[in-house]
Design a protein around this motif. Structure first.
Motif, PDB file in Angstrom:
ATOM      1  N   CYS A   1       0.831  -1.214   0.000  1.00 18.76           N
ATOM      2  CA  CYS A   1       0.000   0.000   0.000  1.00 18.76           C
ATOM      3  C   CYS A   1       0.860   1.256   0.000  1.00 18.76           C
ATOM      4  O   CYS A   1       0.575   2.221  -0.718  1.00 18.76           O
ATOM      5  CB  CYS A   1      -0.920  -0.003   1.220  1.00 18.76           C
ATOM      6  N   ASP A   2       1.913   1.244   0.804  1.00 19.15           N
ATOM      7  CA  ASP A   2       2.798   2.401   0.888  1.00 19.15           C
ATOM      8  C   ASP A   2       3.447   2.684  -0.465  1.00 19.15           C
ATOM      9  O   ASP A   2       3.420   3.820  -0.962  1.00 19.15           O
ATOM     10  CB  ASP A   2       3.872   2.148   1.946  1.00 19.15           C
ATOM     11  N   LEU A   3       4.046   1.660  -1.078  1.00 22.06           N
ATOM     12  CA  LEU A   3       4.716   1.850  -2.358  1.00 22.06           C
ATOM     13  C   LEU A   3       3.738   2.234  -3.464  1.00 22.06           C
ATOM     14  O   LEU A   3       4.039   3.085  -4.313  1.00 22.06           O
ATOM     15  CB  LEU A   3       5.475   0.579  -2.747  1.00 22.06           C
TER      16      LEU A   3
ATOM     17  N   SER B   1      -3.517  10.043   0.385  1.00 20.50           N
ATOM     18  CA  SER B   1      -2.675   8.928   0.823  1.00 20.50           C
ATOM     19  C   SER B   1      -2.348   9.042   2.308  1.00 20.50           C
ATOM     20  O   SER B   1      -2.426   8.061   3.058  1.00 20.50           O
ATOM     21  CB  SER B   1      -1.384   8.900  -0.001  1.00 20.50           C
ATOM     22  N   THR B   2      -1.983  10.248   2.734  1.00 19.84           N
ATOM     23  CA  THR B   2      -1.652  10.469   4.152  1.00 19.84           C
ATOM     24  C   THR B   2      -2.858  10.201   5.044  1.00 19.84           C
ATOM     25  O   THR B   2      -2.735   9.576   6.114  1.00 19.84           O
ATOM     26  CB  THR B   2      -1.162  11.912   4.355  1.00 19.84           C
TER      27      THR B   2
ATOM     28  N   GLY C   1       7.004  11.297   6.036  1.00 20.71           N
ATOM     29  CA  GLY C   1       7.281  10.257   5.053  1.00 20.71           C
ATOM     30  C   GLY C   1       6.656  10.567   3.705  1.00 20.71           C
ATOM     31  O   GLY C   1       7.280  10.383   2.650  1.00 20.71           O
ATOM     32  N   ALA C   2       5.427  11.069   3.723  1.00 21.26           N
ATOM     33  CA  ALA C   2       4.740  11.411   2.472  1.00 21.26           C
ATOM     34  C   ALA C   2       5.406  12.597   1.785  1.00 21.26           C
ATOM     35  O   ALA C   2       5.548  12.609   0.557  1.00 21.26           O
ATOM     36  CB  ALA C   2       3.274  11.710   2.742  1.00 21.26           C
TER      37      ALA C   2
ATOM     38  N   GLY D   1      -0.219  15.106  10.285  1.00 21.35           N
ATOM     39  CA  GLY D   1       0.308  14.543   9.050  1.00 21.35           C
ATOM     40  C   GLY D   1      -0.087  15.362   7.836  1.00 21.35           C
ATOM     41  O   GLY D   1       0.736  15.629   6.946  1.00 21.35           O
ATOM     42  N   LEU D   2      -1.345  15.795   7.790  1.00 22.50           N
ATOM     43  CA  LEU D   2      -1.821  16.615   6.671  1.00 22.50           C
ATOM     44  C   LEU D   2      -1.128  17.976   6.656  1.00 22.50           C
ATOM     45  O   LEU D   2      -0.885  18.546   5.586  1.00 22.50           O
ATOM     46  CB  LEU D   2      -3.337  16.794   6.762  1.00 22.50           C
ATOM     47  N   PHE D   3      -0.805  18.490   7.839  1.00 24.83           N
ATOM     48  CA  PHE D   3      -0.079  19.759   7.922  1.00 24.83           C
ATOM     49  C   PHE D   3       1.264  19.669   7.208  1.00 24.83           C
ATOM     50  O   PHE D   3       1.627  20.546   6.408  1.00 24.83           O
ATOM     51  CB  PHE D   3       0.125  20.151   9.390  1.00 24.83           C
TER      52      PHE D   3
END
Length: 302
Positions: free
Chosen positions: A76-78, A122-123, A173-174, A237-239
């Motif tokens: 899912c990540d990749l 995704s995030t 990471g994103a 994370g969205l920030f």
């Protein structure tokens, strides 16, 4: 003749799809795990050189092979952060309108807008599923136990720092993978130009001006994360991901200012390596200002 051409197109697309999976296999079964991030390059090449049909076939084959050999979490990540961005950039890059014998390509600004939206989605998905707060808290607890067993004087400080920064980890990471996706796309475009198969002649990222929604989005996300405890992890994370838009807008302004003075542009990037955080903050502020009041000439906004 048509059948031969279709078969050749399929073989070419299949080869590029398998090539993408090859990078994933190399990353899985060698010590160079980051080589799997190159899996997006062949997919972008398929789109940029041979069109949507070849691009979709290569993406489909690479995705099937990915989910067959890798864990659901890694797959899912990749897929979300490497392969899907490669397909998105490739697909929209070759979109165009021909009018009065002139070709109008899909705007570069819209390419980055779509990329930001994809990584925000995704995030959000990863923060609620495989990289949820509960999952990362367990990982943090393991690190905590390990640090407390160590005899170093800074063990407790390191533990506190790790736990406090964990809420930003999915977004960080994103954000890193946004730059990886753009690097892969740039490499793919260089390859297609080298083999003289590029559908689109080139790109111009010096005229970016993001709509104010994209520049206030990270501020809104951070505010909600600090006000509502239930939104703290997702909002943080969205920030971080949302910072890409004003950062890209700010860098675009810098390039417009120094367009005729390459030496100053080089000096700016050297300074960026030395005093990274203050300059990045300045670039982000510049991008925010530019979204409300376009600087150095009127540009096309989102």
């Amino acid at each position: 003749m048509l059948q031969i051409s279709l078969d050749e197109d399929f073989r070419r697309a299949a080869f590029l799809g398998v090539s993408g999976a090859f990078f994933i296999f190399c990353g899985m079964f060698s010590s160079f795990h980051s080589i799997s991030f190159l899996s997006g390059v062949p997919i972008s090449v398929a789109y940029l050189a041979y069109g949507d049909r070849s691009g979709f076939i290569s993406l489909f084959i690479a995705t099937i092979l990915l989910f067959l050999v890798s864990s659901p979490e890694s797959s899912c990540d990749l897929f979300l952060n490497i392969m899907a961005p490669a397909a998105l950039l490739g697909h929209f890059s070759i979109k165009n309108i021909v009018k009065n014998r002139k070709t109008w390509w899909y705007p570069e600004t819209f390419l980055l807008r779509n990329l930001v939206l994809l990584f925000a989605a995704s995030t959000l998905f990863l923060s609620l599923t495989i990289y949820s707060e509960d999952v990362l808290l367990k990982a943090a607890q393991n690190v905590k136990d390990s640090l407390l067993q160590s005899s170093g004087a800074n063990a407790v400080l390191l533990q506190q720092y790790f736990i406090s920064s964990m809420r930003y980890s999915v977004g960080i990471g994103a954000l890193i993978k946004i730059f990886i996706a753009l690097s892969n796309f740039s490499l793919a475009h260089c390859i297609t130009k080298k083999i003289k198969k590029n559908i689109r002649p080139g790109f111009d990222f010096k005229k970016l001006t993001f709509h104010y929604f994209f520049t206030i989005f990270p501020l809104v996300s951070l505010t909600l994360a600090n006000i509502f405890t239930s939104l703290s992890f997702v909002g943080s994370g969205l920030f971080v991901v949302g910072l890409f838009a004003p950062m890209a807008g700010g860098l675009s302004v810098v390039h417009r200012f120094f367009e005729k003075n390459r030496s100053r542009l080089i000096t700016f990037y050297l300074a960026l390596l030395l005093i990274t955080l203050p300059l990045i903050v300045g670039v982000i502020i510049l991008g925010i200002v530019d979204s409300f009041f376009p600087l150095h000439g009127k540009t096309e906004g989102l």
